[in-house]
Design a protein around this motif. Sequence first.
Motif, PDB file in Angstrom:
ATOM      1  N   ASP A  52       0.834  -1.205   0.000  1.00 44.60           N
ATOM      2  CA  ASP A  52       0.000   0.000   0.000  1.00 44.60           C
ATOM      3  C   ASP A  52       0.866   1.251   0.000  1.00 44.60           C
ATOM      4  O   ASP A  52       0.602   2.204  -0.731  1.00 44.60           O
ATOM      5  N   LEU A  53       1.906   1.244   0.830  1.00 43.44           N
ATOM      6  CA  LEU A  53       2.826   2.384   0.904  1.00 43.44           C
ATOM      7  C   LEU A  53       3.502   2.643  -0.434  1.00 43.44           C
ATOM      8  O   LEU A  53       3.549   3.780  -0.908  1.00 43.44           O
ATOM      9  N   LEU A  58       4.043   5.839  -5.354  1.00 34.39           N
ATOM     10  CA  LEU A  58       4.221   5.949  -6.800  1.00 34.39           C
ATOM     11  C   LEU A  58       3.096   6.766  -7.421  1.00 34.39           C
ATOM     12  O   LEU A  58       3.342   7.686  -8.213  1.00 34.39           O
ATOM     13  N   ARG A  59       1.874   6.473  -7.045  1.00 33.86           N
ATOM     14  CA  ARG A  59       0.730   7.226  -7.577  1.00 33.86           C
ATOM     15  C   ARG A  59       0.826   8.706  -7.222  1.00 33.86           C
ATOM     16  O   ARG A  59       0.520   9.572  -8.048  1.00 33.86           O
ATOM     17  N   SER A  60       1.218   9.008  -6.013  1.00 34.52           N
ATOM     18  CA  SER A  60       1.330  10.399  -5.571  1.00 34.52           C
ATOM     19  C   SER A  60       2.384  11.145  -6.381  1.00 34.52           C
ATOM     20  O   SER A  60       2.162  12.273  -6.833  1.00 34.52           O
ATOM     21  N   PHE A  61       3.545  10.518  -6.572  1.00 31.51           N
ATOM     22  CA  PHE A  61       4.610  11.147  -7.352  1.00 31.51           C
ATOM     23  C   PHE A  61       4.132  11.445  -8.762  1.00 31.51           C
ATOM     24  O   PHE A  61       4.302  12.554  -9.272  1.00 31.51           O
ATOM     25  N   VAL A  62       3.518  10.460  -9.410  1.00 31.25           N
ATOM     26  CA  VAL A  62       3.090  10.641 -10.790  1.00 31.25           C
ATOM     27  C   VAL A  62       1.973  11.668 -10.891  1.00 31.25           C
ATOM     28  O   VAL A  62       1.939  12.472 -11.822  1.00 31.25           O
ATOM     29  N   ALA A 105      13.358   7.868  -6.669  1.00 30.67           N
ATOM     30  CA  ALA A 105      12.407   6.889  -6.138  1.00 30.67           C
ATOM     31  C   ALA A 105      11.461   6.381  -7.216  1.00 30.67           C
ATOM     32  O   ALA A 105      11.103   5.193  -7.223  1.00 30.67           O
ATOM     33  N   SER A 106      11.050   7.249  -8.129  1.00 26.38           N
ATOM     34  CA  SER A 106      10.111   6.787  -9.158  1.00 26.38           C
ATOM     35  C   SER A 106      10.744   5.684 -10.007  1.00 26.38           C
ATOM     36  O   SER A 106      10.090   4.688 -10.314  1.00 26.38           O
ATOM     37  N   PHE A 107      12.020   5.828 -10.360  1.00 22.32           N
ATOM     38  CA  PHE A 107      12.688   4.779 -11.123  1.00 22.32           C
ATOM     39  C   PHE A 107      12.779   3.499 -10.299  1.00 22.32           C
ATOM     40  O   PHE A 107      12.559   2.399 -10.808  1.00 22.32           O
ATOM     41  N   GLU A 108      13.118   3.624  -9.040  1.00 26.31           N
ATOM     42  CA  GLU A 108      13.182   2.458  -8.145  1.00 26.31           C
ATOM     43  C   GLU A 108      11.834   1.745  -8.094  1.00 26.31           C
ATOM     44  O   GLU A 108      11.763   0.520  -8.137  1.00 26.31           O
ATOM     45  N   LEU A 109      10.758   2.527  -7.995  1.00 27.65           N
ATOM     46  CA  LEU A 109       9.429   1.926  -7.893  1.00 27.65           C
ATOM     47  C   LEU A 109       9.004   1.259  -9.195  1.00 27.65           C
ATOM     48  O   LEU A 109       8.361   0.203  -9.169  1.00 27.65           O
ATOM     49  N   LEU A 119       2.470  -4.186  -7.521  1.00 24.52           N
ATOM     50  CA  LEU A 119       2.767  -2.800  -7.899  1.00 24.52           C
ATOM     51  C   LEU A 119       2.515  -2.525  -9.378  1.00 24.52           C
ATOM     52  O   LEU A 119       2.467  -1.377  -9.793  1.00 24.52           O
ATOM     53  N   ARG A 120       2.367  -3.564 -10.170  1.00 27.09           N
ATOM     54  CA  ARG A 120       2.239  -3.382 -11.617  1.00 27.09           C
ATOM     55  C   ARG A 120       1.026  -2.558 -12.013  1.00 27.09           C
ATOM     56  O   ARG A 120       1.095  -1.747 -12.927  1.00 27.09           O
ATOM     57  N   ALA A 121      -0.082  -2.750 -11.333  1.00 20.18           N
ATOM     58  CA  ALA A 121      -1.285  -1.977 -11.675  1.00 20.18           C
ATOM     59  C   ALA A 121      -1.041  -0.490 -11.455  1.00 20.18           C
ATOM     60  O   ALA A 121      -1.451   0.344 -12.269  1.00 20.18           O
TER      61      ALA A 121
END
Length: 189
Positions: A52-53, A58-62, A105-109, A119-121
Amino acid sequence: MSRPADTRDRIIRAVLRIIGEHGVAGVTNRRIAKEAGVSLGSVTYHFATQHDLLRESLRSFVAEETRRFTELAAQYRADDVGLAEAGVLVGQVAARTSFDSEHIASFELYIQAGRDPQLRAAADECFAAYDRLAASILSALGVPDAERAASAAVALVTGIQLRRLATGSAADDLVDALLMLVGGPQRPE
């Protein structure tokens, strides 16, 4: 007293900083609580699992990146920018984008999503948002078949940004590559 939304946002920002500095393996509830300045219970209250975290981070960053780029695109769309000028603008934006912990972090995620089906979805949602934005910009520039070119443009930008991150190189190649992709003129000298 902090509102729940503020606490949740502080936790997400802390997760992105931690991932950017220590990788996904560095994300622990204790580290998050310390970095966010919240209680350990707040972390587990707002996010039941690590998945969830990571997903919400990831969603927040994007969402923030998409908002920022959408505003920028709208500003320049009103100025009737041509393809060559848009390419130069993208290069300038890329050059000004610092590789702070959130961008790393976005690349890591995204890489973690390759290992973690949960996390794929979220990664798919993120790239779909980038594709929609790219299609909108390309369409406004008069690029034929903008919908088809969008995912290639996003992949190109992502790949060159990853290369810049890994090598420390400049964003110069990005402009030329984007212009070649959409069949536009070479960069003005």
